[in-house]
Design an enzyme around this catalytic site. Sequence first.
Site, PDB file in Angstrom:
ATOM      1  N   ALA A  66       0.851  -1.189   0.000  1.00 57.99           N
ATOM      2  CA  ALA A  66       0.000   0.000   0.000  1.00 57.99           C
ATOM      3  C   ALA A  66       0.886   1.238   0.000  1.00 57.99           C
ATOM      4  O   ALA A  66       2.072   1.178   0.330  1.00 57.99           O
ATOM      5  CB  ALA A  66      -0.913   0.000   1.216  1.00 57.99           C
ATOM      6  N   GLY A 112      -0.380  -5.126   0.979  1.00 58.42           N
ATOM      7  CA  GLY A 112      -1.617  -5.073   0.214  1.00 58.42           C
ATOM      8  C   GLY A 112      -1.513  -5.768  -1.132  1.00 58.42           C
ATOM      9  O   GLY A 112      -2.516  -6.242  -1.676  1.00 58.42           O
ATOM     10  N   GLU A 115      -2.083  -9.362  -0.379  1.00 59.69           N
ATOM     11  CA  GLU A 115      -3.498  -9.485  -0.021  1.00 59.69           C
ATOM     12  C   GLU A 115      -4.380  -9.457  -1.266  1.00 59.69           C
ATOM     13  O   GLU A 115      -5.369 -10.187  -1.362  1.00 59.69           O
ATOM     14  CB  GLU A 115      -3.883  -8.374   0.955  1.00 59.69           C
ATOM     15  CG  GLU A 115      -3.269  -8.575   2.333  1.00 59.69           C
ATOM     16  CD  GLU A 115      -3.473  -7.401   3.264  1.00 59.69           C
ATOM     17  OE1 GLU A 115      -4.032  -7.602   4.353  1.00 59.69           O
ATOM     18  OE2 GLU A 115      -3.082  -6.269   2.904  1.00 59.69           O
ATOM     19  N   GLU A 135       3.744  -5.881   7.422  1.00 63.64           N
ATOM     20  CA  GLU A 135       3.082  -4.796   8.152  1.00 63.64           C
ATOM     21  C   GLU A 135       3.560  -4.607   9.586  1.00 63.64           C
ATOM     22  O   GLU A 135       3.646  -3.475  10.085  1.00 63.64           O
ATOM     23  CB  GLU A 135       1.557  -5.020   8.146  1.00 63.64           C
ATOM     24  CG  GLU A 135       0.869  -4.669   6.837  1.00 63.64           C
ATOM     25  CD  GLU A 135       0.859  -5.820   5.843  1.00 63.64           C
ATOM     26  OE1 GLU A 135       0.130  -5.741   4.846  1.00 63.64           O
ATOM     27  OE2 GLU A 135       1.597  -6.819   6.060  1.00 63.64           O
TER      28      GLU A 135
END
Length: 260
Positions: A66, A112, A115, A135
């Site tokens: 992200a 992300g 994910e 993360e």
Amino acid sequence: MKFENVLEEKNDGILTITINRPSKLNALNKQTIEELHQAFTDAELDDEVKVIILTGSGEKAFVAGADISEFANFSTEEGKELAARGQEKLFDLVANFPKPVIAAVNGFALGGGLELAMAAHFRIASETAKMGLPEVSLGVIPGYGGTQRLPQLVGKGRAMEMIMTAGMIDSSQALQYNLVNHVTTPEELLEFTENIARRILKNSLVAISAAIKAVNANYEDGVNGFDREIEEFGNSFGTADFKEGTSAFLSKRKADFPGK
């Protein structure tokens, strides 16, 4: 809608959606998530689109995570809203998409990015792919479904280790972990993925859509996956594809599914 960070190419029923932010290693920012949401929404309504391949531009990254600069100063409530909105707008949308979604993972798929790849129905990786959920090294946890989908795919122990160490695994480990289905050379990645997509296209996409619902039901709280399978199995008998498929089988000919 004209996209700035997403490219689309449609060819014989296969839509390739490419995340295109090479200067940021294709990192997911708010705009890119919105564009991907729109691209998938449009694809669902487009009868010409039968299978979707999701990939990143270049060889360095699928999606390197992200865009941290967008949320570094968020409050608790803003963080919750970020995760909830992202899951609804994109990650759950992909996971429950009624048409097959294949992630072609080229290069880094981190945070992300992993994910998003895990939200796809299955994954094919380049030999150069690196995957991980880093993360906790930033003082946060995966927020786009990573803590839920990774254990489903690789098992609780391996998922815990990957999340806790914030480390990366290479494509051979990902294959061993069942995180990806196949590993190819970077040059062969898209062609290999397209060949699988073409195999899918030979089958009833109405039945495949029902199968997606049935498989996903096993991971929904309060839903009995066996009951959903029975329901979707029964519904299949009322489709034109079922009539064509069984007729073709009994007549010893190739089925020509109408998609209804």
